[in-house]
Design a protein around this motif. Sequence first.
Motif, PDB file in Angstrom:
ATOM      1  N   LEU A  26       1.016  -1.569   0.227  1.00 33.20           N
ATOM      2  CA  LEU A  26       0.388   0.066  -0.001  1.00 33.20           C
ATOM      3  C   LEU A  26       1.244   1.164   0.044  1.00 33.20           C
ATOM      4  N   SER A  27       0.883   2.389  -0.433  1.00 29.70           N
ATOM      5  CA  SER A  27       0.924   3.943  -0.589  1.00 29.70           C
ATOM      6  C   SER A  27       0.268   4.373   0.073  1.00 29.70           C
ATOM      7  N   SER A  28       0.984   5.690   0.083  1.00 30.22           N
ATOM      8  CA  SER A  28       0.015   6.773   1.602  1.00 30.22           C
ATOM      9  C   SER A  28       0.340   7.552  -0.304  1.00 30.22           C
ATOM     10  N   GLN A  29       0.782   7.839  -1.438  1.00 29.29           N
ATOM     11  CA  GLN A  29       1.008   8.539  -2.629  1.00 29.29           C
ATOM     12  C   GLN A  29      -1.111   8.633  -2.799  1.00 29.29           C
ATOM     13  N   PRO A  30      -1.380   9.992  -2.617  1.00 29.46           N
ATOM     14  CA  PRO A  30      -2.478  10.113  -3.169  1.00 29.46           C
ATOM     15  C   PRO A  30      -2.466  10.301  -4.683  1.00 29.46           C
ATOM     16  N   ARG A  47      10.784   5.042  -2.667  1.00 36.69           N
ATOM     17  CA  ARG A  47       8.863   4.983  -2.446  1.00 36.69           C
ATOM     18  C   ARG A  47       8.491   4.328  -3.141  1.00 36.69           C
ATOM     19  N   GLY A 101      -6.935   4.174  -4.097  1.00 40.02           N
ATOM     20  CA  GLY A 101      -5.814   4.707  -3.854  1.00 40.02           C
ATOM     21  C   GLY A 101      -4.686   4.166  -4.782  1.00 40.02           C
TER      22      GLY A 101
END
Length: 322
Positions: free
Chosen positions: A259-263, A279, A288
Motif C-alpha cells: 500500500l502507498s500513501s501517495q494520493p 517510494r 488509492g
Amino acid sequence: MSTRVVVFSSSCMSLPLIVSLQQAGQLAGVVFAISDHPQRQMDSQQLAAHLQQLDVPRVQYNPQQPDSVIAALDHWLAGQGAGITLRAGVIFSFGPLLPAVIIDFFAGLLVNLHASDLPNYRGSMPVYWQLRHGASEIPLTLHQVEASADTGAIGLQTRVTLHPFDTFQTANVRLMNAAPALLAEALSLMQQGTLKWQPQREKNAADFYACDVTADHLQADLQTLSARQLVSATRAGNPNYGVSFNSQWGPLQLMQASLSSQPAYGARPGTVLMVDKFRGWVVATRDGSIALDVVIHQSGYFSGYQFAVANTIEAGTVLNSM
C-alpha cells in the motif's frame, strides 16, 4: 498405553508432524502420494526422498490399488499386537480422496488437518484464498474424515496468527509448525476418551469454496480491485503465482506490492503516479495507490523501481491492459 499413527501426505508440509511422531515412538508409517499437479509434484517427490532418509515405513498410494495400502495398514497396525491401545490416521496435505475401505479401516479415528474454519473455505486451496481475502489469521482444524471432502465432525482447532508480510509460503510454514502440537493434544484426548466431536455447522451463502487457482484468478485488474485486494492477491500468489497483467512492455507478473500513501488525485487506475528510489514504482488504483515492489518480466526479475527506470517509465504513463 501405546499410540500408533499413520500419516497420509503428498507434501513436505507434513515433515514436522512425521518427525514429531517418530521421535515420540508413535509413527506407524506414512502413506504418500506423488502429485500430478506441475507445481506440487516436486514437493511430493521431495517428501518421498525425505521419508527414505528418515527410514520410516512407507507405501506409495495408488488409487487403482487400495489393497496395497490396506496390506500396509494391517502390517503396521493390526499386526503389531494387543499392546497398541490407539490406532489412528491423520491426513495432512494429501490430495487424493480416500476410498471407503481405507476410511473404514480406522473406525472413526482417521482425521484430517484442514487450514480453515470449516465449513468455510472447504477445498484444495484454503490458505491461498484466505490470504487473497486479507485474513489476519488462519485456523487449523482437526476433523473426522468422511467420504465427502472436509465435511466430518470437528474435534480440535488452533488459530495461527499471520504477519502482515506473510506470503503463501510463510503462512504454510506457520501452519506446518502448528500441526504437531494440535495432533498431540488430539491423540492425548483420544487416549483418554475425552475428545468431543462437534458436527460442522450448516453451510451458508457467505461460505467460500477454496477451489484450485486458475489463470483467470491471477489476472490483475486495477479497474475493479481495490489497493488492499491487489496487495492481498500478491501475498497469496507469492512465490508460486503472483498476479499477471499485460503492458506495453509485454506480460508482467507482480510478485509483491504494498500500500502507498501517495494520493491518486483522481487519476485513472493504472496511471503511474511516481517513480522514486525510496517510494518505488507507485501506480493509481480505483481507491488509492500501490507500489509495485517486485515484478517478473521475460527479461528477468526486478524491483519495481529498477524495472521502471530501465524502461524509462515516467509519472503520467498509463499501464495498458492492467
